[in-house]
Design a protein around this motif. Structure first.
Motif, PDB file in Angstrom:
ATOM      1  N   THR A 161     -47.966 -42.938   0.073  1.00  0.00           N
ATOM      2  CA  THR A 161     -48.589 -43.962   0.898  1.00  0.00           C
ATOM      3  C   THR A 161     -49.834 -43.389   1.548  1.00  0.00           C
ATOM      4  N   ASP A 162     -50.811 -44.259   1.811  1.00  0.00           N
ATOM      5  CA  ASP A 162     -52.063 -43.815   2.421  1.00  0.00           C
ATOM      6  C   ASP A 162     -51.985 -43.722   3.930  1.00  0.00           C
ATOM      7  N   ASP A 163     -50.931 -44.233   4.512  1.00  0.00           N
ATOM      8  CA  ASP A 163     -50.806 -44.273   5.974  1.00  0.00           C
ATOM      9  C   ASP A 163     -49.985 -43.083   6.454  1.00  0.00           C
ATOM     10  N   PRO A 164     -50.581 -42.135   7.198  1.00  0.00           N
ATOM     11  CA  PRO A 164     -49.825 -40.960   7.652  1.00  0.00           C
ATOM     12  C   PRO A 164     -48.737 -41.279   8.670  1.00  0.00           C
ATOM     13  N   ALA A 165     -48.782 -42.473   9.268  1.00  0.00           N
ATOM     14  CA  ALA A 165     -47.766 -42.855  10.256  1.00  0.00           C
ATOM     15  C   ALA A 165     -46.583 -43.575   9.624  1.00  0.00           C
ATOM     16  N   VAL A 166     -46.585 -43.647   8.297  1.00  0.00           N
ATOM     17  CA  VAL A 166     -45.549 -44.398   7.585  1.00  0.00           C
ATOM     18  C   VAL A 166     -44.900 -43.511   6.536  1.00  0.00           C
ATOM     19  N   ARG A 167     -43.604 -43.647   6.392  1.00  0.00           N
ATOM     20  CA  ARG A 167     -42.852 -42.972   5.326  1.00  0.00           C
ATOM     21  C   ARG A 167     -42.171 -44.037   4.485  1.00  0.00           C
ATOM     22  N   VAL A 168     -42.324 -43.949   3.151  1.00  0.00           N
ATOM     23  CA  VAL A 168     -41.730 -44.913   2.230  1.00  0.00           C
ATOM     24  C   VAL A 168     -40.705 -44.187   1.362  1.00  0.00           C
ATOM     25  N   ARG A 169     -39.494 -44.701   1.329  1.00  0.00           N
ATOM     26  CA  ARG A 169     -38.410 -44.047   0.595  1.00  0.00           C
ATOM     27  C   ARG A 169     -37.669 -45.058  -0.270  1.00  0.00           C
ATOM     28  N   LEU A 170     -37.154 -44.580  -1.401  1.00  0.00           N
ATOM     29  CA  LEU A 170     -36.218 -45.341  -2.215  1.00  0.00           C
ATOM     30  C   LEU A 170     -34.855 -44.688  -2.069  1.00  0.00           C
ATOM     31  N   LEU A 171     -33.930 -45.393  -1.456  1.00  0.00           N
ATOM     32  CA  LEU A 171     -32.581 -44.880  -1.263  1.00  0.00           C
ATOM     33  C   LEU A 171     -31.624 -45.531  -2.247  1.00  0.00           C
ATOM     34  N   VAL A 172     -30.732 -44.738  -2.815  1.00  0.00           N
ATOM     35  CA  VAL A 172     -29.604 -45.254  -3.576  1.00  0.00           C
ATOM     36  C   VAL A 172     -28.349 -44.875  -2.795  1.00  0.00           C
ATOM     37  N   LEU A 173     -27.582 -45.885  -2.426  1.00  0.00           N
ATOM     38  CA  LEU A 173     -26.400 -45.710  -1.579  1.00  0.00           C
ATOM     39  C   LEU A 173     -25.166 -46.215  -2.294  1.00  0.00           C
ATOM     40  N   VAL A 174     -24.041 -45.570  -2.047  1.00  0.00           N
ATOM     41  CA  VAL A 174     -22.775 -46.075  -2.556  1.00  0.00           C
ATOM     42  C   VAL A 174     -21.949 -46.568  -1.379  1.00  0.00           C
ATOM     43  N   ASP A 175     -21.383 -47.753  -1.531  1.00  0.00           N
ATOM     44  CA  ASP A 175     -20.441 -48.288  -0.552  1.00  0.00           C
ATOM     45  C   ASP A 175     -19.038 -47.982  -1.060  1.00  0.00           C
ATOM     46  N   GLU A 176     -18.334 -47.126  -0.345  1.00  0.00           N
ATOM     47  CA  GLU A 176     -17.015 -46.686  -0.789  1.00  0.00           C
ATOM     48  C   GLU A 176     -15.888 -47.541  -0.218  1.00  0.00           C
ATOM     49  N   ALA A 177     -16.224 -48.598   0.525  1.00  0.00           N
ATOM     50  CA  ALA A 177     -15.171 -49.449   1.087  1.00  0.00           C
ATOM     51  C   ALA A 177     -14.484 -50.308   0.033  1.00  0.00           C
ATOM     52  N   PRO A 178     -15.223 -50.966  -0.878  1.00  0.00           N
ATOM     53  CA  PRO A 178     -14.535 -51.819  -1.859  1.00  0.00           C
ATOM     54  C   PRO A 178     -14.025 -51.014  -3.046  1.00  0.00           C
ATOM     55  N   GLU A 179     -13.203 -51.656  -3.839  1.00  0.00           N
ATOM     56  CA  GLU A 179     -12.728 -51.071  -5.097  1.00  0.00           C
ATOM     57  C   GLU A 179     -12.935 -52.102  -6.199  1.00  0.00           C
ATOM     58  N   PRO A 180     -13.794 -51.847  -7.198  1.00  0.00           N
ATOM     59  CA  PRO A 180     -14.542 -50.609  -7.372  1.00  0.00           C
ATOM     60  C   PRO A 180     -15.711 -50.484  -6.394  1.00  0.00           C
ATOM     61  N   ARG A 181     -16.176 -49.258  -6.224  1.00  0.00           N
ATOM     62  CA  ARG A 181     -17.297 -49.012  -5.334  1.00  0.00           C
ATOM     63  C   ARG A 181     -18.557 -49.689  -5.860  1.00  0.00           C
ATOM     64  N   VAL A 182     -19.487 -49.973  -4.950  1.00  0.00           N
ATOM     65  CA  VAL A 182     -20.732 -50.650  -5.311  1.00  0.00           C
ATOM     66  C   VAL A 182     -21.903 -49.737  -4.955  1.00  0.00           C
ATOM     67  N   VAL A 183     -22.858 -49.634  -5.876  1.00  0.00           N
ATOM     68  CA  VAL A 183     -24.055 -48.823  -5.662  1.00  0.00           C
ATOM     69  C   VAL A 183     -25.233 -49.745  -5.402  1.00  0.00           C
ATOM     70  N   TYR A 184     -25.977 -49.474  -4.323  1.00  0.00           N
ATOM     71  CA  TYR A 184     -27.096 -50.314  -3.912  1.00  0.00           C
ATOM     72  C   TYR A 184     -28.406 -49.532  -3.916  1.00  0.00           C
ATOM     73  N   GLN A 185     -29.497 -50.259  -4.138  1.00  0.00           N
ATOM     74  CA  GLN A 185     -30.829 -49.724  -3.909  1.00  0.00           C
ATOM     75  C   GLN A 185     -31.397 -50.341  -2.634  1.00  0.00           C
ATOM     76  N   VAL A 186     -31.874 -49.497  -1.727  1.00  0.00           N
ATOM     77  CA  VAL A 186     -32.515 -49.966  -0.499  1.00  0.00           C
ATOM     78  C   VAL A 186     -33.867 -49.276  -0.357  1.00  0.00           C
TER      79      VAL A 186
END
Length: 465
Positions: free
Chosen positions: A37-62
């Motif tokens: 990113t061109d803005d030094p005051a900003v951080r941009v991330r791609l997170l992949v998270l797993v929710d382990e509460a349900p069965e089967p587990r669900v993987v999300y992109q945030v």
């Protein structure tokens, strides 16, 4: 990271694309990639998270944007929360820092563009990019980029099928612009590898899949659901449009049969597909007790379909209905969203299937046009104290809606027959339409109970005719 995960946990469960059943997800990070990113005051991330509460587990992109100050973002739709250190967390599609980074990845040659999140989506988040100066790029059509929220390993069938059809010159799909892939650690082993690199670019990451998909966007174009609903509401005949839609559907099926494996259905494949019908019926009977009177009839229809002649299997759309088709001037009917039914496992969605599954889905969609009109009238008259004398008029309106749906169904099947050279009617189509109605009953019971009479009426008609 604890502050970030805590905010994401509370926010995730409120999103329309949240696939879990627990009110409080249990999140763990599988991948974390930083975007430029061109803005030094900003951080941009791609997170992949797993929710382990349900069965089967669900993987999300945030996709996540971190801003040093909340500013106007705190009042925005994508605001996630304020972290303990004062940093504001924003859902990426709603922030220009992420959308600019995303566009540079999926369409590097695209001109500077504005970004707008498409509203109303259930399972993904789509962003519409339009050139800031259209005159400077007259040959550039707007781009729509779908950010997949629930992730699965492998190439998403939406990308796979539309890319193949577009490359083959099909006029019935949008032009493909680009895609974004990534990698993440296998959730089965990630807990044991807490200190391992978790970047989306890690070469030793165990799983690889699709993150985003960009294609041309048609501004001002309506989907077939709106076109058909307006026609039915106004008593306008839809037969010619339905016939053309049947022909377009057949064209796409013929292309998919040519571009991908087109095997004969083996006994094991038949058994697998029929077992999926019965599995869905068991779920439905447990959740929708109103289906019980027709359970034996439904099973009988499934048995008859298993014994009937089967065509070759092939790749299909998988979740075909009027909302998945656009009426584009100069192009005719254009098909979208080849991901398949959200409730089906990804392996089933990508496997060769019966093309008649798509035909059955569109037939059910015509019935939903009829059902939505009938439901709207019943809700209106139910609130009207003076409506008791309108029973005859209501019956006449219902008859007209049924006649409209029958005409549209008949024309669609005729167009499909003319385009494919095959007759779609028979025990197999009946079973597939029943399976779709059973699926709808589960969905409506879970999410829109007032709409449940629509699939129940279809089950009663299909199971006993």
């Amino acid at each position: 990271m604890h502050g970030t995960l805590a905010l994401l946990t509370a926010w995730l469960a409120r999103q329309r694309w949240f696939a879990g059943t627990a009110a409080c997800p249990r999140l763990r990070v599988l991948a974390d990639r930083e975007l430029a990113t061109d803005d030094p005051a900003v951080r941009v991330r791609l997170l992949v998270l797993v929710d382990e509460a349900p069965e089967p587990r669900v993987v999300y992109q945030v996709p996540l944007v971190e801003r040093a100050t909340a500013g106007d973002a705190a009042a925005g739709e994508g605001f996630i929360g304020l972290r303990e250190d004062g940093v504001a967390l924003i859902d990426g599609p709603h922030d220009p820092a992420f959308t600019a980074a995303l566009l540079s990845l999926v369409a590097p040659a695209a001109p500077p563009s504005t970004a707008e999140v498409l509203r109303g989506e259930q399972s993904n988040t789509s962003i519409i990019f339009r050139a800031v100066d259209p005159a400077a790029a007259p040959d550039r059509t707007p781009v729509i980029c779908k950010v997949f929220r629930v992730l699965h390993p492998g190439l998403n069938p939406d990308i796979e099928l539309q890319s193949a059809l577009s490359a083959a010159g099909s006029p019935h799909v949008p032009r493909v612009v680009g895609r974004l892939d990534g990698s993440w650690r296998d959730p089965d082993f990630a807990a044991e590898q807490a200190d391992a690199p978790n970047t989306l670019d890690a070469p030793d990451a165990a799983l690889h899949g699709s993150l985003a998909f960009a294609q041309e966007f048609y501004p001002g174009v309506e989907d077939a659901w709106r076109v058909a609903l307006r026609a039915a509401r106004g008593g306008v005949d839809f037969a010619d449009a339905a016939d053309a839609l049947g022909r377009a559907t057949a064209d796409v099926h013929l292309d998919l049969a040519r571009l991908f494996p087109h095997p004969e259905a083996t006994p094991d494949q038949r058994a697998t597909l029929v077992a999926a019908w019965h599995r869905r019926l068991r779920i439905a009977l447990a959740e929708v007790p109103q289906l019980a009177p027709w359970a034996d009839d439904i099973r009988h229809r499934y048995t008859a379909a298993e014994a009937a002649p089967w065509p070759r299997l092939q790749r299909v759309h998988g979740d075909y209905h009027l909302g998945q088709v656009l009426q584009v001037p100069g192009r005719g009917w254009v098909l979208l969203d080849f991901e398949g039914e959200p409730m089906r496992p990804m392996g089933e969605r990508s496997a060769p299937d019966l093309a008649l599954r798509d035909v059955a889905g569109m037939l059910r969609s015509f019935d939903y046009v009829e059902g939505s009109l009938t439901l709207a009238r019943s809700q209106t008259t139910g609130l009207d104290a003076d409506a008791r004398g309108l029973d005859a008029q209501e019956d006449a309106d219902d008859d007209r809606a049924r006649a409209w749906a029958v005409s549209a169904r008949t024309a669609f099947l005729a167009g499909y027959r003319a385009g494919s050279g095959a007759s779609p009617e028979g025990a197999l189509l009946d079973a597939l339409e029943l399976d779709k109605a059973v699926y709808e009953a589960i969905y409506e019971a879970r999410h829109r109970p007032a709409w449940l009479p629509i699939p129940l009426a279809a089950v009663a008609r299909l199971a006993t005719r």
